[in-house]
Design an enzyme around this catalytic site. Structure first.
Site, PDB file in Angstrom:
ATOM      1  N   TYR A   1       1.002  -1.172   0.125  1.00 57.29           N
ATOM      2  CA  TYR A   1      -0.071   0.014   0.062  1.00 57.29           C
ATOM      3  C   TYR A   1       0.881   1.316   0.014  1.00 57.29           C
ATOM      4  O   TYR A   1       1.866   1.170   0.644  1.00 57.29           O
ATOM      5  CB  TYR A   1      -0.864   0.167   1.218  1.00 57.29           C
TER       6      TYR A   1
ATOM      7  N   ASP B   1       9.073   2.680   0.116  1.00 55.71           N
ATOM      8  CA  ASP B   1       7.933   3.426   0.725  1.00 55.71           C
ATOM      9  C   ASP B   1       8.042   3.284   2.301  1.00 55.71           C
ATOM     10  O   ASP B   1       7.872   2.119   2.841  1.00 55.71           O
ATOM     11  CB  ASP B   1       6.888   3.047   0.470  1.00 55.71           C
TER      12      ASP B   1
ATOM     13  N   LYS C   1       3.665   8.799   9.005  1.00 57.45           N
ATOM     14  CA  LYS C   1       3.667   8.186  10.274  1.00 57.45           C
ATOM     15  C   LYS C   1       4.509   8.563  11.269  1.00 57.45           C
ATOM     16  O   LYS C   1       4.295   9.956  11.760  1.00 57.45           O
ATOM     17  CB  LYS C   1       3.531   6.540  10.371  1.00 57.45           C
TER      18      LYS C   1
END
Ligand SMILES: *Cc1c(COP(=O)(O)O)cnc(C)c1O
Length: 426
Positions: free
Chosen positions: A144, A239, A267
């Site tokens: 994702y 990522d 995050k």
């Protein structure tokens, strides 16, 4: 546990917000039932609107690596807010956070801040395309990278065909530039590259996957990917929205010993406020506006409150690198305890773990990619999720999500979690 007030709040929310939530996984569609509404949180615990105290294993999906309402972060934000919340002009704290991030992460000279992981990945791909002058990208099934169009792609028919949109609203035109490969399958990637020779700008990957459960890359796979990219002039995008500042100071690049060409963050880097970022060496970052031709911008990018939270968080991690060891030790302890409890139940399961990421899959096959992750028994997972919640343990409400441990979790919390599983009928 009582969920009366949560239930009422959910019904009210559904009248005004699609599905009652602002991000789909929160709605519990994968596990059934209704979400709990949080009132407040401190350290390892959530306190919901019905007064239940819950041990938290998602930590806002990763950012709160030191626990909820961590004092240095909260105080930094309060002090900053008193001086104004946004200016749309440069501030010193942006440079402070940039300097710290660049000092912690290998292989990057400059970093650009955005507002989410989605934005970071979307911008990284644009930069890669601008830099290489090529259009196509390769992503991995089950990884994702946020909800931007280029990433909402599923497998098309045939081995080397283009992907097809997996959400209405994503155009065929966009889908044709995203090729889909299988995680941990180097031969698959190599054949995609061969079939699209000279057309691929970038390969984007979660260097340790966390969005199909936790999946560890084999050494051969991740090393081979680096070599392939170098040989073919393809940029390798790590990522690290999930792994950055979680697996170690330098993220997955440092732990796996692999250099990426562009790295994305989110995050943890925002300490619980909305921050994303992408970074690379100077030769690539100089392609970005205003120095270069690739456009990217943001009214609230580098927002002072968000920067102050990120700076406080990264400063703690940079000054106390033992935190990563401590987290990995706690995760290993949890792993052993869950394993012991599950072995007694005589059901098929797998536990994958890397650093402070861990996931349980109810299948008898090793989970190494999306297909093997998808084989997990979701009925068992639902029982597991709701059973643990009823005993005051909050796990991710989907079998495709990794848990994120936070360092506020005590060994007593871990023991309570293991005991909850021992008591559970699965
Ligand atoms: C969470 C996540 C994203 C998206 O970040 P948002 O802040 O939710 O947009 C991208 N990539 C990975 C690996 C993630 O885990």
């Amino acid at each position: 546990m009582i969920y009366k007030r949560s239930s009422a709040l959910f019904n009210e929310a559904k009248k005004y917000i699609p599905g009652g939530v602002n991000s789909p996984v929160r709605a519990f569609n994968a596990v059934g039932g209704e979400p709990i509404f949080v009132k407040e949180a401190k350290g390892a615990y959530l306190y919901d609107e019905d007064g239940n105290k819950i041990i938290d294993y998602i930590a806002s999906w990763g950012p709160l690596i030191l626990g909820h309402a961590y004092d240095p972060v909260i105080n930094a934000v309060i002090e900053k807010a008193k001086k104004g919340t946004s200016f749309g002009m440069p501030t010193e704290i942006e440079t402070e956070l940039a300097k710290l991030a660049v000092s912690m992460v290998p292989n990057i000279d400059k970093i650009r801040f955005v507002n989410s992981g989605t934005e970071a990945c979307m911008s990284a791909v644009r930069l890669a395309r601008g830099f290489t002058g090529k259009d196509k990208i390769i992503k991995f099934a089950g990884c994702y990278h946020g909800h931007s169009d280029s990433f909402l792609i599923q497998a098309g028919s045939g081995a080397v065909t283009f992907g097809s949109p997996n959400s209405p609203g994503v155009t065929q035109g966009t889908a044709k530039d995203t090729l889909l490969a299988n995680y941990n399958d180097l031969a698959n990637v190599t054949s995609l590259v061969e079939a699209n020779k000279g057309e691929i700008a970038a390969i984007i990957i979660e260097p340790v996957a966390g969005n199909m459960g936790c999946i560890i890359p084999s050494k051969e796979f991740i090393t081979g990917l680096r070599e392939l990219c170098t040989k073919e002039g393809i940029l390798l995008i790590f990522d690290e929205v999930m792994t950055g500042f979680r697996l170690g100071r330098g993220g997955a690049q440092e732990i796996l010993g692999i250099d990426a060409d562009i790295v994305t963050f989110g995050k943890v880097i925002g300490g619980g406020l909305p921050v994303g970022a992408f970074a690379a060496r100077n030769e690539i970052m100089d392609y970005l506006a205003p120095n270069g031709p690739v456009y990217q911008a943001g009214t609230l990018s580098g927002n002072p409150l968000a920067m102050s939270a990120g700076l406080a968080m990264l400063t703690e991690l940079n000054n106390n690198p033992d935190i990563f060891r401590s987290l990995a030790d706690k995760t290993e302890y949890l792993h052993k305890g869950l394993k012991k409890a599950l072995d007694k139940k005589g059901i098929a399961y797998q536990i994958n773990r890397f650093g402070s990421m861990i996931s349980v899959h109810f299948t008898d096959e090793p989970v190494v990619d999306f297909a093997t992750s998808a084989k997990g028994n979701n009925d068992t997972f639902k029982k597991y999720f709701h059973g643990m919640l009823s005993k005051g343990v909050y796990l991710p409400p989907s079998a495709f999500e990794s848990y994120f441990l936070n360092d506020a979790l005590s060994y007593k919390d871990l023991d309570d979690t293991i005991a909850a599983l021992e008591d559970l009928e699965l």
